[in-house]
Design a protein around this motif. Structure first.
Motif, mmCIF file in Angstrom:
data_model
loop_
_atom_site.group_PDB
_atom_site.id
_atom_site.type_symbol
_atom_site.label_atom_id
_atom_site.label_comp_id
_atom_site.label_asym_id
_atom_site.label_seq_id
_atom_site.Cartn_x
_atom_site.Cartn_y
_atom_site.Cartn_z
ATOM 1 N N GLN A 1 2.257 -13.777 -2.293
ATOM 2 C CA GLN A 1 0.912 -13.644 -1.526
ATOM 3 C C GLN A 1 0.477 -12.182 -1.122
ATOM 4 N N HIS A 2 1.648 -11.628 -1.165
ATOM 5 C CA HIS A 2 1.673 -10.034 -0.729
ATOM 6 C C HIS A 2 1.179 -9.344 -2.019
ATOM 7 N N THR A 3 1.247 -9.815 -3.081
ATOM 8 C CA THR A 3 0.977 -8.732 -4.215
ATOM 9 C C THR A 3 -0.614 -8.854 -4.374
ATOM 10 N N ALA B 1 2.110 10.669 -3.164
ATOM 11 C CA ALA B 1 1.700 9.586 -2.273
ATOM 12 C C ALA B 1 3.291 8.655 -2.209
ATOM 13 N N GLY B 2 3.914 8.528 -3.272
ATOM 14 C CA GLY B 2 5.271 7.890 -3.322
ATOM 15 C C GLY B 2 6.172 8.372 -2.456
ATOM 16 N N SER B 3 6.056 9.845 -2.407
ATOM 17 C CA SER B 3 6.972 10.769 -1.439
ATOM 18 C C SER B 3 6.854 10.520 -0.074
ATOM 19 N N ILE C 1 1.122 -0.673 -4.403
ATOM 20 C CA ILE C 1 2.723 -0.576 -4.140
ATOM 21 C C ILE C 1 3.010 -0.816 -2.804
ATOM 22 N N ARG C 2 3.906 -1.633 -2.420
ATOM 23 C CA ARG C 2 4.338 -1.973 -1.100
ATOM 24 C C ARG C 2 5.912 -1.811 -0.781
ATOM 25 N N ALA D 1 1.921 0.262 2.454
ATOM 26 C CA ALA D 1 1.296 0.153 1.286
ATOM 27 C C ALA D 1 0.301 0.899 0.806
ATOM 28 N N TYR D 2 0.120 1.339 -0.444
ATOM 29 C CA TYR D 2 -0.991 2.180 -1.033
ATOM 30 C C TYR D 2 -1.294 1.858 -2.362
#
Length: 168
Positions: free
Chosen positions: A37-39, A159-161, A44-45, A132-133
């Motif tokens: 349910q989080h997806t 953002a990943g960093s 990206i979490r 998450a982003y």
């Protein structure tokens, strides 16, 4: 792309947007729901290795350390509390690099719906903190941005960093 194909794609995108809004609302309202349910499409979490306040502080410090402009922090728990709604800790951080973000808007001005960059920090009922982003490749596809590959790659890496700076 034909006009009909583009209209069909736009209708599909509108449906996906509505679905994402519903998914995002459910995820913020109940971050302790089972992982399925989080997806949400394009999200990206990552689990944080730190407590809620420390996660927020470390992300803000990483943003500042990279020389990126920090715009604001929205305390969603506080806003919900003002409406007499109980919500676990949830903060939305907005930041960005205007010269980079403007590149997306010059490709498609509606991309401004997803800029500046947002990182959501939430805490589930077990006390686990999540970051998450939105995936920038998903954003590029959403707005049919095909002429900014280098900028999408850079935004994805940054953002990943930032999110990764607190991840396990």
């Amino acid at each position: 792309m034909t006009r009909i194909a583009r209209q069909s794609l736009m209708a599909l995108a509108a449906g996906v947007s509505l679905m994402l809004a519903a998914s995002a609302t459910a995820a913020v309202a109940d971050p302790a729901a089972p992982p399925a349910q989080h997806t949400a499409q394009g999200v990206i979490r990552l689990p944080s290795a730190y407590g809620f306040d420390d996660t927020v502080a470390r992300i803000k410090a990483d943003i500042a350390g990279k020389g990126i402009q920090f715009f604001t922090e929205i305390d969603q728990q506080k806003l919900a509390g003002g409406a007499k709604i109980d919500l676990r800790p949830s903060k939305l951080l907005l930041f960005g690099n205007p010269p980079l973000g403007a590149q997306f808007l010059t490709s498609n001005p509606y991309a401004g719906l997803d800029w500046p960059v947002r990182i959501l920090v939430t805490q589930d009922e077990a006390g686990k903190v999540w970051v998450a982003y939105t995936d920038f490749n998903w954003i590029a596809a959403r707005y049919d941005i095909e002429d900014r590959a280098a900028q999408i790659k850079m935004a994805s890496e940054v953002a990943g960093s930032i999110a990764g700076s607190v991840a396990h």
